[in-house]
Design an enzyme around this catalytic site. Structure first.
Site, PDB file in Angstrom:
ATOM      1  CG  ASP A  50       2.807 -61.698  29.239  1.00 36.06           C
ATOM      2  OD1 ASP A  50       2.392 -62.002  30.384  1.00 36.06           O
ATOM      3  OD2 ASP A  50       4.010 -61.681  28.944  1.00 36.06           O
ATOM      4  CG  ASP A  66       1.236 -55.610  25.499  1.00 35.64           C
ATOM      5  OD1 ASP A  66       0.692 -54.498  25.648  1.00 35.64           O
ATOM      6  OD2 ASP A  66       2.367 -55.879  25.945  1.00 35.64           O
ATOM      7  CG  ASP A 100       3.138 -60.080  23.755  1.00 35.07           C
ATOM      8  OD1 ASP A 100       3.509 -61.266  23.854  1.00 35.07           O
ATOM      9  OD2 ASP A 100       3.166 -59.284  24.710  1.00 35.07           O
TER      10      ASP A 100
END
Length: 391
Positions: A100, A294, A98
């Site tokens: 972000d 992440d 992930d």
């Protein structure tokens, strides 16, 4: 969020889902499913521990519930609908990454626009894919725009399916360059020569791949730049490095000029003073080329991740699966805007002036009641900067 706004978004999400064609992930029946409904209040409570048997067909579920967010598990289970993780009996998990914008070191929250954050996140995605494809050799990657401010990458490979959290953390450490240092990166090579009673070694950066390739590429550019500058200018540049005085700077310049090929091949033992340069370029390479993923998402084998084809309740944009070949041209603020929201105007109310960049246009609205394209209104309402006004 006011009830009028919530009801409007729920209804329009349902209109999208009635037209949507959702491709489920592999082994969908073995995965846990979860969703967040359009409930009132500041907190969002996820309904989870569901199986496809509990939900019914995904199409009918989406049309019936019109959820704010939809998720499926990275893991597969014997009993995905069981109420506890122990009762589910884990089989294995996708390797999920992930990215972000909230976690990117190059993003300045409060200063960077939404478009700027997404652009920087896409740069980080390309770096991550370089690690996964070139360093690890993964071929079957699923890349998804999260619908918010980032991207997800799924690796579905038999070699990673049963990895535990600690093994996945090692992969995280690698792509982030955690604790990467000269001493752990270099490889010792014997120095040839006849008649040597005590054969010596030289330390080399492994230039054929991995982090060694990345550092060596930067050292090659450094060597070319140093020689092009000439000695005096090069010495002035080198003395700006921490711990490098004029004497060491001249030694570094001379050794680079006299041993350019060795430096470009990754030989860090050309001169003791050159070690300072090598360490600096390792740090610079990590800062420039790491993929700031992440960590908890990758290490959590039970993680829930957004369903491609669903809508992100915090933006109204589509969670979109991307073809690898089309990634360079993908613009989320154009390509992830649902067609259902295009071609209509609605009225919204904003407490302050706000600028939205969508579909290649910049729109500034507010304060007060304004008529805007529906896709812009949905975006602002979903993000909490506007409420639905009466028509």
């Amino acid at each position: 969020m006011e009830e009028r706004t919530r009801a409007y978004l729920r209804g329009r999400f349902g209109d999208v889902y009635r037209r949507a064609e959702i491709d489920l992930p592999p082994r969908a029946d073995d995965r846990e499913w979860g969703y967040i409904p359009w409930t009132a209040g500041p907190d969002t409570t996820m309904v989870r521990h569901k199986s496809t048997l509990d939900l019914g067909s995904m199409t009918s579920f989406l049309e019936r519930k019109c959820p704010r967010h939809v998720y499926f598990s990275a893991g597969t289970y014997d009993a995905p609908g069981a109420a506890t993780m122990d009762e589910k009996h884990w089989q294995g998990s996708d390797l999920v990454f992930d990215l972000d914008a909230d976690h990117l070191p190059r993003v300045t929250l409060g200063e960077d626009s939404y478009a700027e954050m997404l652009s920087k996140c896409k740069d980080a995605l390309l770096r991550l894919l370089d690690f996964l494809e070139r360093d690890f050799g993964f071929e079957e990657l699923t890349v998804t725009f999260s619908g918010g401010r980032g991207y997800h990458v799924h690796v579905r490979d038999a070699g990673v399916y049963e990895l535990g959290s600690e093994e996945r953390r090692e992969i995280v450490d690698y792509v982030r360059g955690n604790d990467l240092a000269l001493e752990t990166l270099v490889e010792a090579e014997p120095v040839g020569g006849r008649g040597l009673e005590n054969p010596t070694e030289k330390r080399m950066l492994p230039a054929d791949g991995g982090w060694g390739r990345r550092v060596t590429t930067r050292l090659e550019a450094f060597a070319d730049d140093l020689i092009e500058r000439g000695e005096d200018d090069a010495v002035a540049t080198l003395t700006e490095f921490d711990g490098v005085g004029e004497r060491s700077a001249r030694a570094i310049y001379n050794v680079v000029a006299d041993n350019t090929t060795a430096v470009k091949r990754g030989n860090v033992d050309v001169h003791p003073a050159f070690l300072t340069v090598a360490r600096r370029y390792i740090d610079e390479t990590v800062a420039a080329e790491q993929a700031p993923i992440d960590e908890p998402v990758t290490t959590d084998t039970n993680r829930l991740i957004r369903l491609p084809g669903s809508l992100h309740g915090g933006s109204g944009l589509e969670v979109q699966r991307l073809d690898r070949a089309a990634l360079d041209d993908f613009d989320p603020l154009v390509d992830a805007v649902p067609e259902t929201f295009v071609g209509h105007d609605i009225t919204v109310e904003l407490p302050t002036e706000h600028t939205v960049e969508l579909r290649g246009e910049s729109l500034t609205v507010g304060p007060g009641v304004s008529t805007v394209p529906e896709y812009a209104g949905v975006f602002m309402m979903a993000r909490g900067t506007a409420e639905k006004a009466t028509e």
